[in-house]
Design a protein around this motif. Structure first.
Motif, PDB file in Angstrom:
ATOM      1  N   ALA A 155       0.819  -1.176  -0.063  1.00 10.32           N
ATOM      2  CA  ALA A 155      -0.030   0.079   0.165  1.00 10.32           C
ATOM      3  C   ALA A 155       0.655   1.114  -0.025  1.00 10.32           C
ATOM      4  CB  ALA A 155      -1.156   0.132   1.231  1.00 10.32           C
ATOM      5  N   LYS A 156       2.019   1.301   0.575  1.00 11.66           N
ATOM      6  CA  LYS A 156       2.941   2.468   0.758  1.00 11.66           C
ATOM      7  C   LYS A 156       3.683   2.524  -0.552  1.00 11.66           C
ATOM      8  CE  LYS A 156       3.597   2.483   5.467  1.00 11.66           C
ATOM      9  NZ  LYS A 156       4.719   2.349   6.751  1.00 11.66           N
ATOM     10  N   LYS A 157       4.407   1.476  -1.157  1.00 12.31           N
ATOM     11  CA  LYS A 157       5.250   1.497  -1.999  1.00 12.31           C
ATOM     12  C   LYS A 157       5.042   0.098  -2.768  1.00 12.31           C
ATOM     13  CE  LYS A 157       9.775   2.873  -3.473  1.00 12.31           C
ATOM     14  NZ  LYS A 157      10.951   1.976  -3.380  1.00 12.31           N
ATOM     15  N   PRO A 158       4.846  -0.004  -4.034  1.00 10.36           N
ATOM     16  CA  PRO A 158       5.015  -1.078  -4.973  1.00 10.36           C
ATOM     17  C   PRO A 158       6.448  -1.627  -5.239  1.00 10.36           C
ATOM     18  CG  PRO A 158       4.467   0.672  -6.277  1.00 10.36           C
ATOM     19  CD  PRO A 158       4.123   1.105  -4.806  1.00 10.36           C
ATOM     20  N   PRO A 159       6.929  -2.871  -5.537  1.00 11.52           N
ATOM     21  CA  PRO A 159       8.153  -2.994  -5.931  1.00 11.52           C
ATOM     22  C   PRO A 159       8.559  -1.947  -7.051  1.00 11.52           C
ATOM     23  CG  PRO A 159       6.851  -5.054  -5.707  1.00 11.52           C
ATOM     24  CD  PRO A 159       5.761  -3.925  -5.663  1.00 11.52           C
ATOM     25  N   GLY A 160       9.716  -1.717  -7.214  1.00 12.18           N
ATOM     26  CA  GLY A 160      10.194  -0.584  -7.857  1.00 12.18           C
ATOM     27  C   GLY A 160      10.136  -0.831  -9.437  1.00 12.18           C
ATOM     28  N   GLU A 161      10.348  -1.750 -10.158  1.00  7.57           N
ATOM     29  CA  GLU A 161      10.088  -2.044 -11.467  1.00  7.57           C
ATOM     30  C   GLU A 161       9.003  -3.277 -11.487  1.00  7.57           C
ATOM     31  OE1 GLU A 161      13.590  -3.101 -13.416  1.00  7.57           O
ATOM     32  OE2 GLU A 161      14.853  -1.688 -12.327  1.00  7.57           O
ATOM     33  N   ILE A 162       8.250  -3.182 -12.687  1.00  5.56           N
ATOM     34  CA  ILE A 162       7.405  -4.341 -13.052  1.00  5.56           C
ATOM     35  C   ILE A 162       7.902  -5.592 -13.328  1.00  5.56           C
ATOM     36  CG2 ILE A 162       5.388  -4.734 -14.662  1.00  5.56           C
ATOM     37  CD1 ILE A 162       5.074  -1.781 -15.317  1.00  5.56           C
ATOM     38  N   SER A 218      -2.174  -6.270 -14.116  1.00  6.84           N
ATOM     39  CA  SER A 218      -1.625  -5.289 -13.545  1.00  6.84           C
ATOM     40  C   SER A 218       0.063  -4.993 -13.843  1.00  6.84           C
ATOM     41  CB  SER A 218      -1.579  -5.975 -11.954  1.00  6.84           C
ATOM     42  OG  SER A 218      -0.555  -7.146 -12.054  1.00  6.84           O
ATOM     43  N   MET A 219       0.182  -5.790 -14.801  1.00  6.60           N
ATOM     44  CA  MET A 219       1.619  -5.423 -15.195  1.00  6.60           C
ATOM     45  C   MET A 219       1.581  -4.766 -16.622  1.00  6.60           C
ATOM     46  SD  MET A 219       3.436  -9.061 -14.069  1.00  6.60           S
ATOM     47  CE  MET A 219       4.165  -9.384 -15.409  1.00  6.60           C
ATOM     48  N   ARG A 220       0.402  -4.324 -17.224  1.00  8.04           N
ATOM     49  CA  ARG A 220       0.352  -3.552 -18.370  1.00  8.04           C
ATOM     50  C   ARG A 220       1.262  -2.199 -18.544  1.00  8.04           C
ATOM     51  NH1 ARG A 220      -5.384  -4.906 -19.622  1.00  8.04           N
ATOM     52  NH2 ARG A 220      -5.200  -6.814 -20.609  1.00  8.04           N
ATOM     53  N   THR A 223      -1.188   0.970 -13.703  1.00  6.40           N
ATOM     54  CA  THR A 223      -1.751  -0.346 -13.350  1.00  6.40           C
ATOM     55  C   THR A 223      -1.113  -0.799 -12.365  1.00  6.40           C
ATOM     56  OG1 THR A 223      -0.880  -1.563 -15.185  1.00  6.40           O
ATOM     57  CG2 THR A 223      -3.071  -0.419 -15.605  1.00  6.40           C
ATOM     58  N   TRP A 224       0.262  -1.090 -12.368  1.00  4.08           N
ATOM     59  CA  TRP A 224       0.906  -1.782 -11.351  1.00  4.08           C
ATOM     60  C   TRP A 224       0.883  -0.902  -9.914  1.00  4.08           C
ATOM     61  CZ3 TRP A 224       3.752  -6.126 -11.129  1.00  4.08           C
ATOM     62  CH2 TRP A 224       4.904  -5.963  -9.791  1.00  4.08           C
ATOM     63  N   GLU A 225       0.969   0.289  -9.719  1.00  7.90           N
ATOM     64  CA  GLU A 225       1.017   0.985  -8.504  1.00  7.90           C
ATOM     65  C   GLU A 225      -0.440   0.931  -8.173  1.00  7.90           C
ATOM     66  OE1 GLU A 225       2.507   4.606  -9.403  1.00  7.90           O
ATOM     67  OE2 GLU A 225       4.466   4.052  -9.489  1.00  7.90           O
ATOM     68  N   PHE A 226      -1.562   0.982  -8.979  1.00  5.99           N
ATOM     69  CA  PHE A 226      -2.897   0.788  -8.336  1.00  5.99           C
ATOM     70  C   PHE A 226      -2.999  -0.525  -8.062  1.00  5.99           C
ATOM     71  CE2 PHE A 226      -7.151  -0.604  -9.051  1.00  5.99           C
ATOM     72  CZ  PHE A 226      -7.802   0.594  -8.540  1.00  5.99           C
ATOM     73  N   LEU A 278      -9.098  -3.201 -11.106  1.00  8.94           N
ATOM     74  CA  LEU A 278      -8.486  -2.869 -12.525  1.00  8.94           C
ATOM     75  C   LEU A 278      -9.402  -2.759 -13.578  1.00  8.94           C
ATOM     76  CD1 LEU A 278      -5.236  -5.166 -11.873  1.00  8.94           C
ATOM     77  CD2 LEU A 278      -5.258  -2.733 -12.199  1.00  8.94           C
ATOM     78  N   ARG A 279     -10.277  -3.460 -13.663  1.00  7.17           N
ATOM     79  CA  ARG A 279     -11.168  -3.531 -14.970  1.00  7.17           C
ATOM     80  C   ARG A 279     -12.019  -2.374 -14.726  1.00  7.17           C
ATOM     81  NH1 ARG A 279     -13.669  -8.322 -13.845  1.00  7.17           N
ATOM     82  NH2 ARG A 279     -11.932  -9.662 -13.805  1.00  7.17           N
ATOM     83  N   ARG A 280     -12.389  -1.937 -13.514  1.00  5.51           N
ATOM     84  CA  ARG A 280     -13.144  -0.595 -13.548  1.00  5.51           C
ATOM     85  C   ARG A 280     -12.612   0.667 -13.664  1.00  5.51           C
ATOM     86  NH1 ARG A 280     -14.961  -2.360  -8.521  1.00  5.51           N
ATOM     87  NH2 ARG A 280     -13.481  -1.530  -7.317  1.00  5.51           N
TER      88      ARG A 280
END
Length: 129
Positions: free
Chosen positions: A29-36, A47-49, A53-56, A117-119
């Motif tokens: 919730a704070k910070k996603p992994p740096g790279e997809i 989520s990896m598009r 989308t990755w951060e969301f 994600l779809r929404r």
């Protein structure tokens, strides 16, 4: 004495799933992994598009796991407290049932995040207006 040590082992095991939900949830919730990447984090094709989308997906799944992890942890602690002093067979069987129950909110994050994600994004990963 053996029953007590087995109960401690099962308690530690029962706390792994809700503990992971809370720790990883807060982290995501704070910070996603740096790279997809395909190795760590919330990884689905949708989520990896792109970065958005990755951060969301990580923020949404992280909040979901934190909200679901708290009651899961509470139920697990009460469940295991009720098993204190029981024989090894009972603790093992009911501890396994608890683990299966814990998997419901642990895995429910996937359909919930995919719906979100779809929404929020179209089929190409662009934010919906």
């Amino acid at each position: 004495m053996t029953e007590f040590f087995f109960w401690l082992f099962m308690l530690a095991t029962a706390l792994l799933i809700p503990g992971s939900m809370l720790l990883l949830g807060r982290s995501f919730a704070k910070k996603p992994p740096g790279e997809i990447n395909g190795g760590y984090g919330y990884r689905t094709a949708r989520s990896m598009r792109n970065r958005q989308t990755w951060e969301f997906a990580h923020a949404y799944s992280g909040r979901f796991w934190v909200r679901a992890g708290r009651p899961t942890l509470a139920v697990s602690l009460v469940w295991m407290a009720l098993l204190f002093g029981r024989d090894i067979g009972t603790v093992g069987r009911l501890g396994t049932v608890l683990t299966v129950i814990q998997l419901v909110p642990f895995l429910a994050v996937i359909p919930a995040t995919e719906r979100a994600l779809r929404r929020e994004f179209d089929d190409f990963g662009r934010k919906r207006e």
